[in-house]
Design an enzyme around this catalytic site. Structure first.
Site, PDB file in Angstrom:
ATOM      1  N   LYS A   1     -52.435   7.662 -91.899  1.00 41.57           N
ATOM      2  CA  LYS A   1     -52.252   8.577 -90.776  1.00 41.57           C
ATOM      3  C   LYS A   1     -52.315   7.827 -89.430  1.00 41.57           C
ATOM      4  CE  LYS A   1     -51.806  12.426 -93.094  1.00 41.57           C
ATOM      5  NZ  LYS A   1     -51.825  12.154 -94.549  1.00 41.57           N
TER       6      LYS A   1
HETATM    7  C1  LIG Z   1     -52.279  13.531 -95.474  1.00 42.79           C
HETATM    8  C2  LIG Z   1     -52.085  14.976 -95.467  1.00 42.79           C
HETATM    9  C3  LIG Z   1     -53.030  15.857 -95.998  1.00 42.79           C
HETATM   10  C4  LIG Z   1     -54.218  15.402 -96.787  1.00 42.79           C
HETATM   11  O1  LIG Z   1     -55.025  14.504 -96.168  1.00 42.79           O
HETATM   12  P1  LIG Z   1     -55.968  13.529 -97.047  1.00 42.79           P
HETATM   13  O2  LIG Z   1     -56.888  12.988 -96.000  1.00 42.79           O
HETATM   14  O3  LIG Z   1     -55.090  12.476 -97.626  1.00 42.79           O
HETATM   15  O4  LIG Z   1     -56.657  14.351 -98.044  1.00 42.79           O
HETATM   16  C5  LIG Z   1     -52.819  17.217 -95.876  1.00 42.79           C
HETATM   17  N1  LIG Z   1     -51.726  17.691 -95.270  1.00 42.79           N
HETATM   18  C6  LIG Z   1     -50.777  16.879 -94.761  1.00 42.79           C
HETATM   19  C7  LIG Z   1     -49.597  17.472 -94.075  1.00 42.79           C
HETATM   20  C8  LIG Z   1     -50.911  15.499 -94.859  1.00 42.79           C
HETATM   21  O5  LIG Z   1     -49.955  14.704 -94.394  1.00 42.79           O
END
Ligand SMILES: *Cc1c(COP(=O)(O)O)cnc(C)c1O
Length: 397
Positions: free
Chosen positions: A186
């Protein structure tokens, strides 16, 4: 998008603070920690970033969605409306609570179509969850109006949209609750981590207690704390929070880089008449974590994807046949392939996905290409990439 691309001394210093005093847990051990409260400090930083009264860090973005929904009382049998284009985490987080994910079509914003949302509302609908995929948003005014009219909770999964805004407000801060992920890919990362944000004090206190076994966090003796209601463990560790604390301070630098790279690519692609861009609602500013564009049809977008590969253009995807991001290949969901029994309401809703008409979503996802914007590219590399992309698209038309 990924913060891991720009990772160094600041992150190391914050982590070393934690290692030096040895308190790896975010709660308690006040005497040992020499004033270091990384999770608390990161929450305070994020409150500023999101112009939000309350932030609760948790262990992941997926946990953030479950905790957000639980905090507002969503549970067994409640229906949560969500888009067909997202990450599998969206329905996982809903199912964890025994709630029922109701998938509806997207429009040219690449997220919830307000008309599809309204058509999906039933007596059992409790919440609408928009997913601000690839750094941009849906028509948030229209969706908020629908939620207000039908007395529904409005939740934003803004895991991919940190840094974007709508009418001057940060994405994630507009609905009743917003969710973020700080996983390794992210825009800013904690390694693993997530956050729930809200201006509602009750939801915040619920999230705070629920994510730590129901602890009320009163006083400074954890063993003596009471448990007003049942909880789980979705805590973030101090080590993860320390990384995030260094990263969040670099967010403006990361967003500026994303914008610069995005703009070079977009300007180059704009000269091709067959390329159109995702609709960004009026008053919306993208986070520039991805550049999304449409081609005339699925055949062309498939050929462009192949041509990109041949020209060495990585991190661009057509999600139509993707296993993780689009309803078409979620066979495990449609067939209720769960390790443990699911309720009949959930199984019925999931089974109905096998025959539900998502041709409107197919129309947009089939024609779309999503290109991740990396932070570590040099300007020269972005220009080179832009001209290769133009060439690959033109030869595929
Ligand atoms: C990455 C992501 C998640 C989940 O996040 P994690 O920290 O990997 O559990 C949920 N929704 C979206 C749109 C994402 O891109």
């Amino acid at each position: 998008m990924p913060g891991f691309e720009l990772f160094g001394d600041q992150e190391r210093k914050e982590v070393n603070d934690v290692l030096d005093n040895g308190v790896l847990m975010r709660y308690g051990f006040d005497g040992m920690r020499n004033g270091h409260w990384k999770a608390k400090s990161l929450e305070a930083e994020l409150e500023k970033t999101f112009h939000s009264k309350y932030v609760q860090l948790v262990s992941s973005g997926t946990a953030a969605v479950s905790v957000a929904l639980a905090s507002a009382g969503v549970g067994a049998g409640d229906e949560v409306i969500m888009p067909t284009f997202t990450f599998v985490a969206s329905f996982e987080a809903i199912l964890m609570l025994g709630a029922v994910p109701i998938l509806v079509d997207i429009d040219d914003t690449l997220t919830l179509d307000p008309k599809a949302v309204e058509a999906a509302i039933t007596q059992r609908t409790k919440a609408v969850m928009i997913v601000q995929m690839c750094g941009s948003m849906g028509d948030l005014d229209e969706l908020q109006a629908i939620c207000t009219k039908h007395d529904l909770l409005f939740v934003e999964d803004a895991c991919q949209a940190i840094g974007g805004s709508y009418q001057g407000k940060p994405l994630g801060s507009i609905g009743d609750l917003g969710c973020f992920s700080f996983d390794f890919v992210k825009t800013i990362t904690c390694g693993e981590g997530g956050a729930v944000i809200t201006n509602n004090k009750d939801y915040y206190l619920n999230a705070d207690h629920y994510s730590d076994h129901g602890h009320d966090h009163e006083g400074n003796d954890r063993g003596a704390e009471t448990h007003p209601f049942l909880g789980y463990n979705f805590r973030i560790s101090e080590l993860n929070a320390a990384v995030g604390l260094a990263q969040v301070k670099r967010l403006p630098e990361f967003i500026a880089l994303q914008k610069k790279h995005y703009t070079i690519l977009r300007d180059a692609l704009s000269i091709i008449p067959e390329v159109t861009f995702r609709t960004v609602p009026k008053g919306g500013i993208e986070s520039y974590s991805f550049l999304n564009f449409f081609l005339p049809n699925l055949d062309v977008s498939t050929r462009v994807s192949e041509a990109f590969k041949e020209h060495g253009i990585d991190v661009c995807w057509n999600y139509y046949n993707n296993n993780w991001h689009y309803v078409k290949k979620w066979h495990h969901l449609k067939e209720s392939k769960s390790l443990y029994p699911l309720s009949s309401e959930i199984k019925d809703a999931l089974s109905s996905l096998k025959t539900k008409d998502f041709s409107q979503s197919d129309h947009y996802i089939g024609r779309n290409i999503s290109c991740l914007i990396k932070l570590s590219w040099t300007e020269a590399q972005v220009h080179e990439r832009a001209s290769k992309m133009v060439k690959a698209i033109k030869m595929s038309l």
